[in-house]
Design a protein around this motif. Sequence first.
Motif, PDB file in Angstrom:
ATOM      1  N   ASP A   1      13.445 -16.951  43.012  1.00 28.26           N
ATOM      2  CA  ASP A   1      14.491 -16.067  42.492  1.00 28.26           C
ATOM      3  C   ASP A   1      14.318 -14.660  43.060  1.00 28.26           C
ATOM      4  O   ASP A   1      13.422 -13.925  42.650  1.00 28.26           O
ATOM      5  CB  ASP A   1      14.418 -16.057  40.972  1.00 28.26           C
ATOM      6  N   VAL A   2      15.195 -14.280  43.995  1.00 32.41           N
ATOM      7  CA  VAL A   2      15.088 -12.967  44.633  1.00 32.41           C
ATOM      8  C   VAL A   2      15.740 -11.856  43.823  1.00 32.41           C
ATOM      9  O   VAL A   2      15.645 -10.692  44.196  1.00 32.41           O
ATOM     10  CB  VAL A   2      15.670 -12.988  46.067  1.00 32.41           C
ATOM     11  N   THR A   3      16.390 -12.195  42.714  1.00 31.28           N
ATOM     12  CA  THR A   3      17.024 -11.131  41.924  1.00 31.28           C
ATOM     13  C   THR A   3      15.993 -10.148  41.385  1.00 31.28           C
ATOM     14  O   THR A   3      16.312  -8.976  41.194  1.00 31.28           O
ATOM     15  CB  THR A   3      17.871 -11.700  40.761  1.00 31.28           C
ATOM     16  N   THR A   4      14.768 -10.596  41.172  1.00 25.68           N
ATOM     17  CA  THR A   4      13.721  -9.685  40.702  1.00 25.68           C
ATOM     18  C   THR A   4      13.347  -8.679  41.785  1.00 25.68           C
ATOM     19  O   THR A   4      13.114  -7.507  41.486  1.00 25.68           O
ATOM     20  CB  THR A   4      12.489 -10.479  40.235  1.00 25.68           C
ATOM     21  N   LEU A   5      13.312  -9.113  43.030  1.00 30.41           N
ATOM     22  CA  LEU A   5      13.057  -8.187  44.138  1.00 30.41           C
ATOM     23  C   LEU A   5      14.235  -7.224  44.277  1.00 30.41           C
ATOM     24  O   LEU A   5      14.047  -6.019  44.423  1.00 30.41           O
ATOM     25  CB  LEU A   5      12.838  -8.958  45.439  1.00 30.41           C
ATOM     26  N   MET A   6      15.439  -7.755  44.193  1.00 26.75           N
ATOM     27  CA  MET A   6      16.629  -6.923  44.375  1.00 26.75           C
ATOM     28  C   MET A   6      16.816  -5.896  43.262  1.00 26.75           C
ATOM     29  O   MET A   6      17.429  -4.858  43.481  1.00 26.75           O
ATOM     30  CB  MET A   6      17.872  -7.806  44.507  1.00 26.75           C
ATOM     31  N   SER A   7      16.296  -6.174  42.089  1.00 28.72           N
ATOM     32  CA  SER A   7      16.432  -5.220  40.986  1.00 28.72           C
ATOM     33  C   SER A   7      15.409  -4.092  41.051  1.00 28.72           C
ATOM     34  O   SER A   7      15.512  -3.115  40.320  1.00 28.72           O
ATOM     35  CB  SER A   7      16.338  -5.939  39.639  1.00 28.72           C
ATOM     36  N   ASP A   8      14.436  -4.206  41.938  1.00 25.18           N
ATOM     37  CA  ASP A   8      13.406  -3.184  42.143  1.00 25.18           C
ATOM     38  C   ASP A   8      13.839  -2.326  43.337  1.00 25.18           C
ATOM     39  O   ASP A   8      13.791  -2.785  44.478  1.00 25.18           O
ATOM     40  CB  ASP A   8      12.070  -3.889  42.405  1.00 25.18           C
ATOM     41  N   SER A   9      14.278  -1.106  43.078  1.00 28.35           N
ATOM     42  CA  SER A   9      14.856  -0.272  44.137  1.00 28.35           C
ATOM     43  C   SER A   9      13.885  -0.057  45.297  1.00 28.35           C
ATOM     44  O   SER A   9      14.292  -0.073  46.461  1.00 28.35           O
ATOM     45  CB  SER A   9      15.329   1.071  43.573  1.00 28.35           C
ATOM     46  N   GLU A  10      12.616   0.131  45.004  1.00 28.08           N
ATOM     47  CA  GLU A  10      11.629   0.357  46.058  1.00 28.08           C
ATOM     48  C   GLU A  10      11.443  -0.906  46.905  1.00 28.08           C
ATOM     49  O   GLU A  10      11.392  -0.840  48.136  1.00 28.08           O
ATOM     50  CB  GLU A  10      10.297   0.785  45.432  1.00 28.08           C
ATOM     51  N   ALA A  11      11.344  -2.051  46.259  1.00 25.14           N
ATOM     52  CA  ALA A  11      11.165  -3.323  46.985  1.00 25.14           C
ATOM     53  C   ALA A  11      12.403  -3.651  47.810  1.00 25.14           C
ATOM     54  O   ALA A  11      12.288  -4.107  48.956  1.00 25.14           O
ATOM     55  CB  ALA A  11      10.846  -4.450  46.010  1.00 25.14           C
ATOM     56  N   LEU A  12      13.583  -3.436  47.242  1.00 27.52           N
ATOM     57  CA  LEU A  12      14.813  -3.723  47.971  1.00 27.52           C
ATOM     58  C   LEU A  12      14.927  -2.822  49.203  1.00 27.52           C
ATOM     59  O   LEU A  12      15.236  -3.297  50.300  1.00 27.52           O
ATOM     60  CB  LEU A  12      16.031  -3.557  47.064  1.00 27.52           C
ATOM     61  N   ALA A  13      14.659  -1.535  49.043  1.00 27.19           N
ATOM     62  CA  ALA A  13      14.734  -0.606  50.176  1.00 27.19           C
ATOM     63  C   ALA A  13      13.728  -1.000  51.259  1.00 27.19           C
ATOM     64  O   ALA A  13      14.061  -1.004  52.454  1.00 27.19           O
ATOM     65  CB  ALA A  13      14.483   0.833  49.707  1.00 27.19           C
ATOM     66  N   ALA A  14      12.514  -1.358  50.853  1.00 26.40           N
ATOM     67  CA  ALA A  14      11.497  -1.770  51.829  1.00 26.40           C
ATOM     68  C   ALA A  14      11.914  -3.051  52.538  1.00 26.40           C
ATOM     69  O   ALA A  14      11.729  -3.192  53.755  1.00 26.40           O
ATOM     70  CB  ALA A  14      10.148  -1.958  51.135  1.00 26.40           C
TER      71      ALA A  14
END
Length: 175
Positions: free
Chosen positions: A22-35
């Motif tokens: 489930d990538v929604t957890t990564l996408m909800s983390d602004s720092e992780a998504l930007a990286a």
Amino acid sequence: MDYKSKIRTIPDYPAKGIMFRDVTTLMSDSEALAAAIEDLCRPFERMNVSKVAGIDARGFILGGAMAVRLGAGFLPLRKPGKLPYETWSESYALEYGSDALHMHTDGVEEGEQVLLVDDLIATGGTAEAGVKLLRKGKADIVAAAFLIDLPDLGGARTLRELGVEVMSLVTFTGH
């Protein structure tokens, strides 16, 4: 960035024995998504990508951000009945049945440099359909980029056999 720690794994979804990533957890983390956007774009910064083709639906999220970052246009590859203009269609097999992707017939021009993007590559059926659509438009596919590769399912290998370079940020073994 430790992307694996940002991706939630849900056992036995949608069926027993499947480990859903489930990538929604990564996408909800602004720092992780930007990286992730930065790391997905980095190999293609000097390739003159003119379009990023995102696969419905999570590929839209990544692909739109990547298109902006790369100074490219965005091309949606959608499920049937979602695009308003003339389309080309490519069917692909699912575990139980089939589905299709559609692309506007004027979505790419001959020789255009296109990067194909989705959140995950498993068996590769959806991505292969995307490759076939882009080739109908005579695009030059520079690569396919994914957050996650499930190498045991062979999708990345399938794309490489089609002559498409594949990159991903993380791999998970198994299904």
